[in-house]
Scaffold this motif. Structure first.
Motif, PDB file in Angstrom:
ATOM      1  N   ILE A   1      -9.655   2.904   3.159  1.00  0.00           N
ATOM      2  CA  ILE A   1      -8.970   1.938   2.297  1.00  0.00           C
ATOM      3  C   ILE A   1      -9.890   0.721   2.120  1.00  0.00           C
ATOM      4  N   ALA A   2      -9.924   0.179   0.884  1.00  0.00           N
ATOM      5  CA  ALA A   2     -10.813  -0.948   0.606  1.00  0.00           C
ATOM      6  C   ALA A   2     -10.462  -2.156   1.479  1.00  0.00           C
TER       7      ALA A   2
ATOM      8  N   LEU B   1      -5.339  15.423  -7.372  1.00  0.00           N
ATOM      9  CA  LEU B   1      -4.813  14.756  -6.167  1.00  0.00           C
ATOM     10  C   LEU B   1      -5.662  15.108  -4.953  1.00  0.00           C
TER      11      LEU B   1
ATOM     12  N   GLY C   1      -7.912   8.347 -10.860  1.00  0.00           N
ATOM     13  CA  GLY C   1      -6.585   7.744 -10.970  1.00  0.00           C
ATOM     14  C   GLY C   1      -6.140   7.603 -12.414  1.00  0.00           C
ATOM     15  N   VAL C   2      -7.063   7.202 -13.295  1.00  0.00           N
ATOM     16  CA  VAL C   2      -6.709   7.049 -14.719  1.00  0.00           C
ATOM     17  C   VAL C   2      -6.230   8.402 -15.267  1.00  0.00           C
TER      18      VAL C   2
ATOM     19  N   ARG D   1     -15.697   2.988  -5.042  1.00  0.00           N
ATOM     20  CA  ARG D   1     -14.423   3.661  -5.380  1.00  0.00           C
ATOM     21  C   ARG D   1     -14.226   3.844  -6.875  1.00  0.00           C
TER      22      ARG D   1
ATOM     23  N   TYR E   1       0.814  -1.223   0.000  1.00  0.00           N
ATOM     24  CA  TYR E   1       0.000   0.000   0.000  1.00  0.00           C
ATOM     25  C   TYR E   1       0.845   1.270   0.000  1.00  0.00           C
TER      26      TYR E   1
ATOM     27  N   HIS F   1      -8.613  12.934  -5.199  1.00  0.00           N
ATOM     28  CA  HIS F   1      -8.194  11.546  -4.966  1.00  0.00           C
ATOM     29  C   HIS F   1      -8.044  11.280  -3.459  1.00  0.00           C
TER      30      HIS F   1
ATOM     31  N   TRP G   1     -11.058   5.491  -9.040  1.00  0.00           N
ATOM     32  CA  TRP G   1     -10.304   4.799 -10.093  1.00  0.00           C
ATOM     33  C   TRP G   1     -10.226   5.705 -11.332  1.00  0.00           C
TER      34      TRP G   1
ATOM     35  N   ARG H   1      -1.502  -2.499  -7.777  1.00  0.00           N
ATOM     36  CA  ARG H   1      -1.943  -2.882  -6.418  1.00  0.00           C
ATOM     37  C   ARG H   1      -3.453  -2.683  -6.289  1.00  0.00           C
ATOM     38  N   VAL H   2      -3.916  -1.516  -6.740  1.00  0.00           N
ATOM     39  CA  VAL H   2      -5.345  -1.209  -6.636  1.00  0.00           C
ATOM     40  C   VAL H   2      -6.146  -2.205  -7.481  1.00  0.00           C
TER      41      VAL H   2
ATOM     42  N   HIS I   1       1.343   1.278  -8.127  1.00  0.00           N
ATOM     43  CA  HIS I   1       0.162   1.647  -7.325  1.00  0.00           C
ATOM     44  C   HIS I   1      -1.122   1.197  -8.034  1.00  0.00           C
ATOM     45  N   MET I   2      -1.159   1.433  -9.349  1.00  0.00           N
ATOM     46  CA  MET I   2      -2.335   1.068 -10.142  1.00  0.00           C
ATOM     47  C   MET I   2      -2.532  -0.454 -10.117  1.00  0.00           C
TER      48      MET I   2
ATOM     49  N   GLY J   1       1.228   4.410  -3.601  1.00  0.00           N
ATOM     50  CA  GLY J   1       0.508   5.681  -3.810  1.00  0.00           C
ATOM     51  C   GLY J   1       1.224   6.820  -3.090  1.00  0.00           C
TER      52      GLY J   1
ATOM     53  N   VAL K   1     -10.193   8.963  -0.818  1.00  0.00           N
ATOM     54  CA  VAL K   1      -9.570   7.908   0.009  1.00  0.00           C
ATOM     55  C   VAL K   1      -9.945   8.121   1.469  1.00  0.00           C
TER      56      VAL K   1
ATOM     57  N   ALA L   1      -9.824  -2.769  -5.781  1.00  0.00           N
ATOM     58  CA  ALA L   1     -10.251  -1.595  -5.012  1.00  0.00           C
ATOM     59  C   ALA L   1     -10.931  -0.556  -5.920  1.00  0.00           C
TER      60      ALA L   1
HETATM   61  C1  HEM Z   1      -0.066  10.828  -9.197  1.00  0.00           C
HETATM   62  C2  HEM Z   1      -0.630   9.656  -9.081  1.00  0.00           C
HETATM   63  C3  HEM Z   1      -1.259   9.043  -7.851  1.00  0.00           C
HETATM   64  C4  HEM Z   1      -1.048   9.297  -6.507  1.00  0.00           C
HETATM   65  C5  HEM Z   1      -0.062  10.287  -5.890  1.00  0.00           C
HETATM   66  C6  HEM Z   1      -1.935   8.420  -5.771  1.00  0.00           C
HETATM   67  C7  HEM Z   1      -1.989   8.336  -4.384  1.00  0.00           C
HETATM   68  C8  HEM Z   1      -2.803   7.471  -3.688  1.00  0.00           C
HETATM   69  C9  HEM Z   1      -2.721   7.204  -2.257  1.00  0.00           C
HETATM   70  C10 HEM Z   1      -1.692   7.824  -1.313  1.00  0.00           C
HETATM   71  C11 HEM Z   1      -3.709   6.323  -1.932  1.00  0.00           C
HETATM   72  C12 HEM Z   1      -3.965   5.708  -0.533  1.00  0.00           C
HETATM   73  C13 HEM Z   1      -3.745   4.190  -0.536  1.00  0.00           C
HETATM   74  C14 HEM Z   1      -2.575   3.657  -1.276  1.00  0.00           C
HETATM   75  O1  HEM Z   1      -1.542   4.333  -1.354  1.00  0.00           O
HETATM   76  O2  HEM Z   1      -2.649   2.536  -1.826  1.00  0.00           O
HETATM   77  C15 HEM Z   1      -4.446   6.038  -3.157  1.00  0.00           C
HETATM   78  C16 HEM Z   1      -5.545   5.198  -3.252  1.00  0.00           C
HETATM   79  C17 HEM Z   1      -6.202   4.863  -4.417  1.00  0.00           C
HETATM   80  N1  HEM Z   1      -5.775   5.157  -5.704  1.00  0.00           N
HETATM   81 FE1  HEM Z   1      -4.234   6.406  -6.158  1.00  0.00          FE
HETATM   82  N2  HEM Z   1      -2.681   7.691  -6.660  1.00  0.00           N
HETATM   83  C18 HEM Z   1      -2.288   8.019  -7.934  1.00  0.00           C
HETATM   84  C19 HEM Z   1      -2.739   7.438  -9.110  1.00  0.00           C
HETATM   85  C20 HEM Z   1      -3.716   6.445  -9.185  1.00  0.00           C
HETATM   86  C21 HEM Z   1      -4.041   5.683 -10.373  1.00  0.00           C
HETATM   87  C22 HEM Z   1      -3.288   5.804 -11.695  1.00  0.00           C
HETATM   88  C23 HEM Z   1      -5.107   4.883 -10.053  1.00  0.00           C
HETATM   89  C24 HEM Z   1      -5.863   3.920 -10.927  1.00  0.00           C
HETATM   90  C25 HEM Z   1      -6.083   4.070 -12.199  1.00  0.00           C
HETATM   91  C26 HEM Z   1      -5.443   5.136  -8.665  1.00  0.00           C
HETATM   92  C27 HEM Z   1      -6.502   4.583  -7.976  1.00  0.00           C
HETATM   93  C28 HEM Z   1      -6.659   4.583  -6.603  1.00  0.00           C
HETATM   94  C29 HEM Z   1      -7.747   3.950  -5.883  1.00  0.00           C
HETATM   95  C30 HEM Z   1      -8.967   3.227  -6.473  1.00  0.00           C
HETATM   96  C31 HEM Z   1      -7.459   4.116  -4.507  1.00  0.00           C
HETATM   97  C32 HEM Z   1      -8.262   3.562  -3.315  1.00  0.00           C
HETATM   98  C33 HEM Z   1      -7.583   2.243  -2.961  1.00  0.00           C
HETATM   99  C34 HEM Z   1      -8.165   1.513  -1.781  1.00  0.00           C
HETATM  100  O3  HEM Z   1      -9.162   1.962  -1.218  1.00  0.00           O
HETATM  101  O4  HEM Z   1      -7.591   0.444  -1.439  1.00  0.00           O
HETATM  102  N3  HEM Z   1      -4.553   6.065  -8.158  1.00  0.00           N
HETATM  103  N4  HEM Z   1      -3.868   6.730  -4.199  1.00  0.00           N
END
Ligand code: HEM
Length: 228
Positions: A224-225, A212, A134-135, A127, A47, A215, A131, A116-117, A113-114, A50, A219, A122
């Motif tokens: 967290i899922a 961000l 995130g894309v 969520r 985790y 995002h 997602w 992992r999710v 990170h992608m 991200g 979260v 997740a």
């Molecule tokens: C600059 C890019 C990104 C940053 C800084 C970022 C940061 C984070 C952080 C800090 C979290 C908290 C949990 C973790 O770290 O796993 C998170 C969760 C999440 N991110 Fe990102 N993320 C980014 C890009 C993305 C991308 C590319 C996707 C998918 C296409 C995505 C989808 C998600 C989802 C669905 C969660 C919730 C996960 C859960 O509840 O387990 N993120 N992100």
């Protein structure tokens, strides 16, 4: 004795400063809420990607601002300003290398990170919007890399941008317009560099900051899922 008295004065002074800001921003409550937030038991090292991606973004922000003090976005000056950064700017080689390496690491981290999710599924409701955000964040990260690649205006930059713009031109119907928009004319020239610079230092940083914010808000709201 004098030391203990001095410590007491310092402590009272800091409490006073704390009270001043607390009355205005209610910050003790916010700090307490963050500090006492429990991480769920199932969260493990997978985790962290991200957070590391976010750390990379912060490094890019700081090193990018420092580079912008010296860089000049014109065909004549771009390459020589890079040499100036390397030769004359204090810690120039370190700051430029940190910016270039962190750009690559950020792309690797966002992919991990992608994944992992994805493998924790997740992206499922509630969520799905996160997602999608995130894309967009992923595309912005890659576009940061592409737009930054041209800026040094060396041979590699020039040909990579030429190939990249020709790939977009091969898209049916809208391809040629995208290429013309990117280049600001028929070929790579001053207008191209100005556009890439504006995209790299204004449009993308502003957009990524807003996304961000969304995002992290999601979260925070959704948590967290749960594990599969
Ligand atoms: C600059 C890019 C990104 C940053 C800084 C970022 C940061 C984070 C952080 C800090 C979290 C908290 C949990 C973790 O770290 O796993 C998170 C969760 C999440 N991110 Fe990102 N993320 C980014 C890009 C993305 C991308 C590319 C996707 C998918 C296409 C995505 C989808 C998600 C989802 C669905 C969660 C919730 C996960 C859960 O509840 O387990 N993120 N992100």
């Amino acid at each position: 004795m004098a030391g203990a008295e001095g410590n007491g004065i310092m402590k009272r002074m800091w409490t006073g400063v704390g009270d001043f800001f607390d009355e205005r921003f209610d910050m003790r409550r916010v700090i307490k809420e963050f500090a006492e937030h429990n991480v769920p038991d199932h969260v493990n090292w997978l985790y962290c990607f991200g957070g590391i991606t976010f750390l990379c973004f912060l490094i890019q922000l700081v090193t990018g601002i420092l580079l912008a003090f010296y860089y000049q976005p014109t065909m004549d000056q771009a390459y020589s300003s890079i040499l100036h950064i390397m030769d004359d700017m204090p810690f120039g080689v370190f700051i430029r290398s940190l910016h270039a390496w962190t750009a690559n690491i950020m792309i690797l981290m966002v992919i991990l990170h992608m994944l992992r999710v994805f493998f924790h599924a997740a992206y499922r409701p509630p969520r799905e919007l996160n997602w999608l955000t995130g894309v967009l964040l992923f595309f912005i990260t890659v576009t940061f890399g592409f737009s930054g690649y041209l800026l040094p205006m060396n041979q590699l930059s020039y040909w990579a941008t030429k190939v990249g713009s020709e790939i977009s031109a091969s898209m049916p119907f809208i391809g040629p317009s995208i290429q013309a928009f990117l280049l600001g004319g028929a070929k790579i020239a001053d207008a191209t560099l100005t556009r890439f610079y504006a995209i790299h230092v204004v449009i993308l940083p502003v957009t990524i900051t807003i996304l961000l914010g969304l995002h992290f808000l999601m979260v925070r709201k959704q948590g967290i899922a749960d594990p599969l």
